[in-house]
Design an enzyme around this catalytic site. Structure first.
Site, PDB file in Angstrom:
ATOM      1  N   LYS A 203       0.853  -1.189   0.000  1.00 51.46           N
ATOM      2  CA  LYS A 203       0.000   0.000   0.000  1.00 51.46           C
ATOM      3  C   LYS A 203       0.891   1.242   0.000  1.00 51.46           C
ATOM      4  O   LYS A 203       1.248   1.791   1.040  1.00 51.46           O
ATOM      5  CB  LYS A 203      -0.925  -0.003   1.219  1.00 51.46           C
ATOM      6  CG  LYS A 203      -2.091   0.981   1.102  1.00 51.46           C
ATOM      7  CD  LYS A 203      -3.068   0.560   0.021  1.00 51.46           C
ATOM      8  CE  LYS A 203      -4.273   1.459  -0.048  1.00 51.46           C
ATOM      9  NZ  LYS A 203      -5.188   1.098  -1.129  1.00 51.46           N
ATOM     10  N   SER A 404      -8.828  -0.531  -4.757  1.00 47.14           N
ATOM     11  CA  SER A 404      -9.040  -0.114  -3.371  1.00 47.14           C
ATOM     12  C   SER A 404     -10.532   0.085  -3.110  1.00 47.14           C
ATOM     13  O   SER A 404     -11.299  -0.859  -3.189  1.00 47.14           O
ATOM     14  CB  SER A 404      -8.215   1.140  -3.066  1.00 47.14           C
ATOM     15  OG  SER A 404      -7.882   1.193  -1.692  1.00 47.14           O
TER      16      SER A 404
END
Length: 631
Positions: A203, A404
């Site tokens: 991430k 996401s």
């Protein structure tokens, strides 16, 4: 005594007024009747005079191809720059024009003009290229012409039967990937700390602010993604141009030697490398199309119709029952949003409208989003789950990006269909709370005050981040990541542990997402519509109904006004942290004032994003966002 009206002068004036008033009524009634007649004639003609045989469909693409028109000053500005009304080509309109023209006996060929085409993501380009292939499969010819071709323009041009280039034209095919800025050393120097909290080793949305270069995880993910996209691009172009596998790489690797062999003439080089078929000026293009199609003697050109005008002739589908479509394009926010972005509340309301419409038998969610608010994403996901429970199937169609939060909202579906080049995954959560105590010290600025609890000043960008508050934020990020994994596990019929192995915030191409079980199959937007229709019990030429937020003129005006003020350095509704935002923005402008090119523009945008993060407030600080876009 006689009244004035009955007198000689009165009768004359009254007669003149009658004449003037009668003439006025006659003129305005005549105009009204003419407009009414024109309207009726237009309706009876169904979009204009009947097309003549051997007409050319002109696909002059002006601006970028979008899933949904953007209601913003930005869209207007793009339009002014590109020369189109709003600088936006709606994908579904373009596909409808090409597909209907393929079945129209009066349309014999198409001309693809790409000089003013500002691009689209790989998945969108695949949709348009597939439509061109369907047009050719109907026995019709596609010609492409340009003054030059960049990588996105050429991808479409390559799917034409004949690719033409101006004799002084050129090509620029660079592949995917590039450089990005990293700001840690700069921020350390000025006394700013990013304070990033994340779950997922891949991430990397805020990595630019916390590192001086890419992490090994970022390099691994980027290599896999870009190599896959490039392999898809080259194989598609080589197949369309009937070239041997590896010919694209060979052409690029042989530069600049092969260009020198062509005398430095980029256009002749393109012909020699079989990228284009012929070099033509536009008057030569007109002559060629008049010969292959038909000549328009009156206008001294070839017989033609613009694709947008042709779209007005397309008859809408009229079945009672329909497949509903909701486009989720842009970043995800919590509340309401205009078209071109996603609001948790506004998009949820659209889903509810579709669910409560008795004529909507199934729903397609077209996703083109890098994510955003966790809370907003969950509002949308929950509304989709209610739709499924109400007995209406939901099919997700992924566009260029569905990552996401864009993947979070996709989990509440009966089927997920992605393009091979869709950027998806990025299952992870991240938060950032920038502080600038060091900057304030350097500027001899001080902040002090009294609060009734420690939370009152737990996060003030002018101070160091309160450790207890940092613990709270990390706990929230951990919780949201666990929720994300559990929703994915339930949707994909697996376990959170198995999801974690392919999650960790890593982005995947649609091709790899299929291998990892994150999507059900690869396919197009039309495939998703057909799948939804089948699940909803519809057959034949079913109707498609789009549910969209109505454009608000007042909201658009205010948005433009606020945007102009912001560009001048003013902030409407200033917060206690507005000064810090101004400092960040000003420093970004100063730091890049001596630079040029994409690096400077990226720096201004990135530092502006960092400044905006100081305006965020709990409880929705964590975001499911990949900060990625289609290459």
């Amino acid at each position: 005594m006689a009244s004035f009206k009955e007198s000689g002068a009165g009768r004359i004036l009254y007669g003149l007024w009658w004449l003037v008033d009668g003439s006025r009524r006659l003129v305005f009634n005549g105009i009204w009747l003419a407009l009414l007649a024109a309207l009726m004639w237009g309706l009876l003609q169904n979009g204009g005079p009947r097309l003549k045989p051997r007409t050319t469909l002109v696909l002059g693409l002006q601006g970028g191809i979008v899933e949904q028109r953007i209601d913003s000053a930005r869209g207007t500005l793009i339009g002014r720059v590109s020369g189109q009304a709003d600088g936006q080509v709606l994908l579904r309109d373009l596909l409808a024009a090409i597909d209907n023209a393929a079945q129209d006996d009066q349309i014999s060929q198409a001309l693809l003009l790409l000089d003013e085409f500002r691009g689209a993501g790989p998945a969108t380009l695949h949709e348009v290229a597939a439509a061109l292939d369907r047009f050719k499969a109907a026995g019709k010819t596609v010609y492409a012409w340009g003054g030059s071709y960049d990588q996105r323009q050429y991808y479409l041009a390559a799917h034409a039967n004949q690719v033409w280039l101006h004799p002084l034209g050129s090509m620029m095919i660079t592949g995917y990937g590039g450089q990005r800025n990293y700001y840690k050393d700069l921020l350390d120097r000025v006394g700013v700390t990013a304070n990033v909290f994340r779950e997922g080793k891949f991430k990397n949305a805020y990595e630019s602010y916390t590192a001086a270069g890419p992490s090994p995880e970022t390099q691994e993910a980027d290599h896999a993604l870009y190599d896959g996209l490039w392999a898809s691009w080259t194989s598609a172009v080589e197949g369309a141009r009937k070239q041997a596998a590896g010919s694209v790489a060979q052409s690029i690797d042989s530069l600049p030697a092969s260009l020198l062999e062509a005398g430095g003439d980029a256009a002749k080089w393109a012909v020699a490398q079989h990228w284009v078929d012929a070099l033509k000026t536009f008057d030569e293009v007109r002559t060629a199309l008049a010969a292959s199609g038909a000549r328009d003697a009156e206008n001294k050109t070839f017989r033609q119709i613009d694709w947008q005008h042709y779209l007005g002739r397309v008859k809408p589908r009229t079945s009672v029952d329909a497949v509903g479509v909701i486009v989720a394009a842009g970043s995800i926010g919590d509340g309401r949003a205009a078209r071109g972005s996603i609001g948790g509340r506004s998009t949820s309301e659209l889903i509810r409208q579709a669910r409560e419409d008795e004529h909507i038998k199934a729903l397609v969610l077209r996703v083109d989003s890098p994510g955003g608010s966790v809370y907003g994403s969950e509002l949308i996901r929950h509304e989709l789950e209610l739709t499924r429970k109400a007995g209406k199937p939901v099919v997700v169609s992924m566009g260029d990006v569905a990552a996401s939060g864009g993947y979070w909202i996709s989990t509440a579906s009966d089927e997920i269909i992605a393009d091979a080049a869709t950027i998806t995954g990025s299952i992870g959560v991240i938060a950032m709370l920038p502080t600038a105590r060091g900057l304030y010290d350097k500027l001899d600025l001080h902040a002090a005050g009294v609060t009734t609890t420690w939370l009152g000043s737990a996060y003030d960008p002018r101070q160091e981040l309160e450790p207890r508050y940092a613990q709270m934020i990390q706990a929230g990020v951990d919780h949201d990541y666990a929720e994300f994994k559990s929703r994915v596990a339930a949707a994909r019929k697996t376990t959170p542990e198995a999801v974690d192995a392919i999650a960790q915030g890593r982005v995947w191409s649609g091709q790899d997402a299929l291998k990892n079980g994150l999507v059900d199959r690869l396919g197009s937007y039309n495939d998703a519509l057909d799948a939804a229709a089948k699940r909803g019990g519809l057959s034949g030429r079913f109707r498609i109904e789009y549910f969209e937020v109505a454009p608000g003129r007042l909201a658009l005006l205010l948005q433009r006004f606020q945007g102009e003020l912001a560009s001048a350095g003013f902030d409407i509704g200033a917060s206690p942290w507005s000064a810090l935002s101004g400092v960040f923005g000003a420093y970004g402008a100063v730091a890049t004032s001596g630079l040029a090119g994409p690096g400077a523009a990226q720096a201004v945008a990135d530092l502006g994003w960092l400044a905006s993060m100081t305006q965020q407030h709990p409880p929705f600080l964590a975001v499911a966002h990949c900060l990625c876009e289609a290459p």
